[in-house]
Design an enzyme around this catalytic site. Structure first.
Site, PDB file in Angstrom:
ATOM      1  N   SER A  50       0.829  -1.207   0.000  1.00 13.34           N
ATOM      2  CA  SER A  50       0.000   0.000   0.000  1.00 13.34           C
ATOM      3  C   SER A  50       0.864   1.258   0.000  1.00 13.34           C
ATOM      4  CB  SER A  50      -0.872   0.002   1.263  1.00 13.34           C
ATOM      5  OG  SER A  50      -1.418   1.275   1.503  1.00 13.34           O
ATOM      6  N   TYR A  82      -2.499   5.713  -4.330  1.00 17.59           N
ATOM      7  CA  TYR A  82      -3.645   6.624  -4.149  1.00 17.59           C
ATOM      8  C   TYR A  82      -3.347   7.887  -4.940  1.00 17.59           C
ATOM      9  CZ  TYR A  82      -5.810   4.058  -0.256  1.00 17.59           C
ATOM     10  OH  TYR A  82      -6.455   3.133   0.516  1.00 17.59           O
ATOM     11  N   THR A 100      -6.066   2.793  -6.741  1.00 19.97           N
ATOM     12  CA  THR A 100      -7.307   2.669  -5.967  1.00 19.97           C
ATOM     13  C   THR A 100      -8.204   3.869  -6.250  1.00 19.97           C
ATOM     14  OG1 THR A 100      -6.207   1.356  -4.294  1.00 19.97           O
ATOM     15  CG2 THR A 100      -8.244   2.461  -3.623  1.00 19.97           C
ATOM     16  N   LYS A 104      -8.695  -0.500  -8.952  1.00 19.73           N
ATOM     17  CA  LYS A 104      -9.281  -1.148  -7.769  1.00 19.73           C
ATOM     18  C   LYS A 104     -10.408  -0.307  -7.191  1.00 19.73           C
ATOM     19  CE  LYS A 104      -7.785  -3.008  -3.310  1.00 19.73           C
ATOM     20  NZ  LYS A 104      -8.301  -2.051  -2.327  1.00 19.73           N
ATOM     21  N   HIS A 151     -13.693  -1.936  -0.894  1.00 17.61           N
ATOM     22  CA  HIS A 151     -12.641  -1.599   0.061  1.00 17.61           C
ATOM     23  C   HIS A 151     -12.841  -2.358   1.383  1.00 17.61           C
ATOM     24  CE1 HIS A 151      -9.397   1.554   0.001  1.00 17.61           C
ATOM     25  NE2 HIS A 151      -9.282   1.154   1.242  1.00 17.61           N
TER      26      HIS A 151
HETATM   27  C1  LIG Z   1      -6.694  -2.653   7.529  1.00 17.18           C
HETATM   28  C2  LIG Z   1      -6.980  -2.411   6.088  1.00 17.18           C
HETATM   29  C3  LIG Z   1      -6.272  -1.412   5.415  1.00 17.18           C
HETATM   30  C4  LIG Z   1      -6.502  -1.200   4.052  1.00 17.18           C
HETATM   31  N1  LIG Z   1      -5.752  -0.273   3.383  1.00 17.18           N
HETATM   32  C5  LIG Z   1      -5.872  -0.172   2.041  1.00 17.18           C
HETATM   33  C6  LIG Z   1      -4.985   0.657   1.314  1.00 17.18           C
HETATM   34  O1  LIG Z   1      -4.088   1.276   1.863  1.00 17.18           O
HETATM   35  N2  LIG Z   1      -5.172   0.736  -0.027  1.00 17.18           N
HETATM   36  C7  LIG Z   1      -6.151   0.047  -0.688  1.00 17.18           C
HETATM   37  O2  LIG Z   1      -6.287   0.151  -1.896  1.00 17.18           O
HETATM   38  N3  LIG Z   1      -6.987  -0.769   0.005  1.00 17.18           N
HETATM   39  C8  LIG Z   1      -6.861  -0.900   1.328  1.00 17.18           C
HETATM   40  N4  LIG Z   1      -7.683  -1.767   2.008  1.00 17.18           N
HETATM   41  C9  LIG Z   1      -8.656  -2.566   1.273  1.00 17.18           C
HETATM   42  C10 LIG Z   1      -8.041  -3.903   0.828  1.00 17.18           C
HETATM   43  O3  LIG Z   1      -7.102  -3.692  -0.187  1.00 17.18           O
HETATM   44  C11 LIG Z   1      -9.097  -4.877   0.295  1.00 17.18           C
HETATM   45  O4  LIG Z   1      -9.875  -4.228  -0.683  1.00 17.18           O
HETATM   46  C12 LIG Z   1     -10.007  -5.423   1.400  1.00 17.18           C
HETATM   47  O5  LIG Z   1      -9.276  -5.648   2.576  1.00 17.18           O
HETATM   48  C13 LIG Z   1     -10.659  -6.715   0.949  1.00 17.18           C
HETATM   49  O6  LIG Z   1     -11.531  -7.187   1.900  1.00 17.18           O
HETATM   50  P1  LIG Z   1     -11.149  -8.317   2.990  1.00 17.18           P
HETATM   51  O7  LIG Z   1     -10.341  -7.644   4.027  1.00 17.18           O
HETATM   52  O8  LIG Z   1     -12.493  -8.753   3.492  1.00 17.18           O
HETATM   53  O9  LIG Z   1     -10.390  -9.410   2.283  1.00 17.18           O
HETATM   54  C14 LIG Z   1      -7.480  -1.973   3.363  1.00 17.18           C
HETATM   55  C15 LIG Z   1      -8.184  -2.964   4.071  1.00 17.18           C
HETATM   56  C16 LIG Z   1      -7.928  -3.185   5.399  1.00 17.18           C
HETATM   57  C17 LIG Z   1      -8.693  -4.292   6.110  1.00 17.18           C
END
Ligand SMILES: Cc1cc2nc3c(=O)[nH]c(=O)nc-3n(C[C@H](O)[C@H](O)[C@H](O)COP(=O)(O)O)c2cc1C
Length: 392
Positions: A111, A135, A161, A257, A281
């Site tokens: 990330s 981002y 994203t 994404k 997300h």
């Molecule tokens: C703690 C956390 C931080 C996240 N940070 C980002 C991020 O920095 N960038 C991003 O594109 N998605 C982020 N996401 C979304 C994840 O990339 C992903 O879409 C999501 O976790 C998928 O769902 P799941 O946790 O049920 O597998 C984050 C998700 C979580 C749980």
């Protein structure tokens, strides 16, 4: 007291250990969704409604879960999702997860908001290719530098994203006073005192703030100035022209994404990206959006194989991966499933999460009468139990 890793037989086991070992504010940061958490819960729950067709007397020998995602070989159609603050679930978390992913043979995505930097990952994985998530920020000079750094770190694909230009609210983050590193309030100190393993790890590392940003942007030296920087920096004007801007500067494989709508999916395919991720997300942004698995079929239909369609959200088992694949996702991303393993046990915990999902995927595929994941389609699903594009 040590816990035997071999007794961790499902992702839920890892979640329970992570809940005990990770400081409250960071565990809650991972394990929550926005507002009512309705979409967060739906992501997992909607997988359970889909039923699989059991087939018997089919030769099950010589099975393969190998596939490709944007042309890269993967041991199973699963990649590590980009997650912010991963180095706060466990010291050096992004490095450990990247190493586990490399060993298993699946892609790791770093990330923008990671603790370990692009350069850290490259250095500690022997420059093995990984993916970077971007981002869109107002400071285009910084973005250009970030894209150049991703190239220099040997990143083989970029995930842009699209669903976080403004922030959905997670109540617990506000109540916990989420910050990096944690502020030494009485409540935090009391909680940290119960997490000695985590504290020792953190004392032993120098990576405690946003590694891709601090030291690379003038005026950002610590978290307090960084939080105001991020609030100002995420660019709410993001539009398809910016996607083109990123595509041109990056010049490599591009993954979009955060697509939840068939019309946006067509635009994503028109943009010349290589893949899109059906994603809300992880239920952290628009509360009230459908579960990702429910949005997938209409998007797969709209895209009509022009670009690869992937999905994430709620995947906690190999059965979920197989269902996503049957409904048109060539690849999947996992967020919490790997974060729980990481928070619970560090690198071996991520490896364990991947083994668990892989084994479940392999066995479930066999029960459904298939030996090669490349041949799995909607015929493995029980009619009437799975989402269909509108009008069907
Ligand atoms: C703690 C956390 C931080 C996240 N940070 C980002 C991020 O920095 N960038 C991003 O594109 N998605 C982020 N996401 C979304 C994840 O990339 C992903 O879409 C999501 O976790 C998928 O769902 P799941 O946790 O049920 O597998 C984050 C998700 C979580 C749980």
């Amino acid at each position: 007291m040590g816990i035997d890793l071999s007794k961790m037989t499902c992702i839920e086991d890892l979640r329970q250990v992570a809940e005990r070992r990770v400081p409250r504010m960071f565990y809650d940061y991972a394990d929550s969704g926005s507002y009512t958490q309705g979409t967060y819960r739906a992501n997992e729950a909607q997988f359970q409604r889909i039923q699989l067709r059991q087939r018997v007397a089919v030769n099950m020998q010589g099975r393969s879960t190998r596939s490709t995602m944007v042309g890269e070989d993967v041991a199973m159609p699963v990649a590590i999702a980009p997650t912010g603050l991963t180095g706060m679930q466990h010291a050096d978390g992004e490095i450990l997860a990247a190493q586990a992913a490399k060993e298993f043979g699946i892609p790791f995505t770093l990330s923008t908001m990671s603790i370990c930097s692009l350069e850290d990952i490259a250095e500690h994985t022997g420059r093995h290719p990984f993916w970077f998530q971007l981002y869109m920020m107002r400071d285009r000079d910084f973005m250009e530098r970030l894209i150049e750094r991703a190239k220099a770190a040997n990143c083989s694909a970029l995930q842009l994203t699209l669903d976080l230009q403004i922030l959905g609210q997670r109540h617990k983050d506000i109540k916990n006073g989420l910050s990096t590193p944690p502020r030494p309030t009485l409540a935090n100190l009391i909680n940290l005192a119960t997490k000695p393993r985590w504290c020792l790890g953190m004392l032993a590392t120098r990576r405690r703030s946003f590694g891709n940003i601090v030291g690379h942007v003038t005026g950002v030296a610590d978290m307090s100035s960084l939080s105001s920087w991020t609030a100002d920096q995420f660019d709410p004007t993001l539009n398809w022209a910016d996607v083109e801007w990123v595509k041109k500067r990056w010049g490599g494989k591009l993954i979009l994404k955060g697509i939840m709508d068939a019309e946006d999916a067509r635009l994503a395919a028109d943009s010349g990206a290589d893949a899109l991720v059906v994603s809300n997300h992880g239920g952290r942004q628009l509360d009230g959006a459908p579960a990702s698995i429910d949005a997938l079929p209409a998007i797969a239909q709209a895209v009509d194989r022009r670009i690869e369609v992937w999905m994430d959200g709620g995947i906690r088992s190999g059965q979920d991966v197989l269902k996503a694949r049957a409904l048109g996702a060539r690849g999947t991303l996992i967020g919490r499933s790997f974060l729980y393993g990481l928070g619970a046990f560090g690198r071996p915990g991520v490896a364990r999460a991947l083994q668990i999902i892989h084994k479940e995927l392999d066995v479930t595929m066999a029960f459904c009468g298939h030996t090669d994941i490349e041949n799995v389609g909607p015929e493995i699903l029980l009619p009437g139990t799975y989402p269909q594009p509108a009008g069907q």
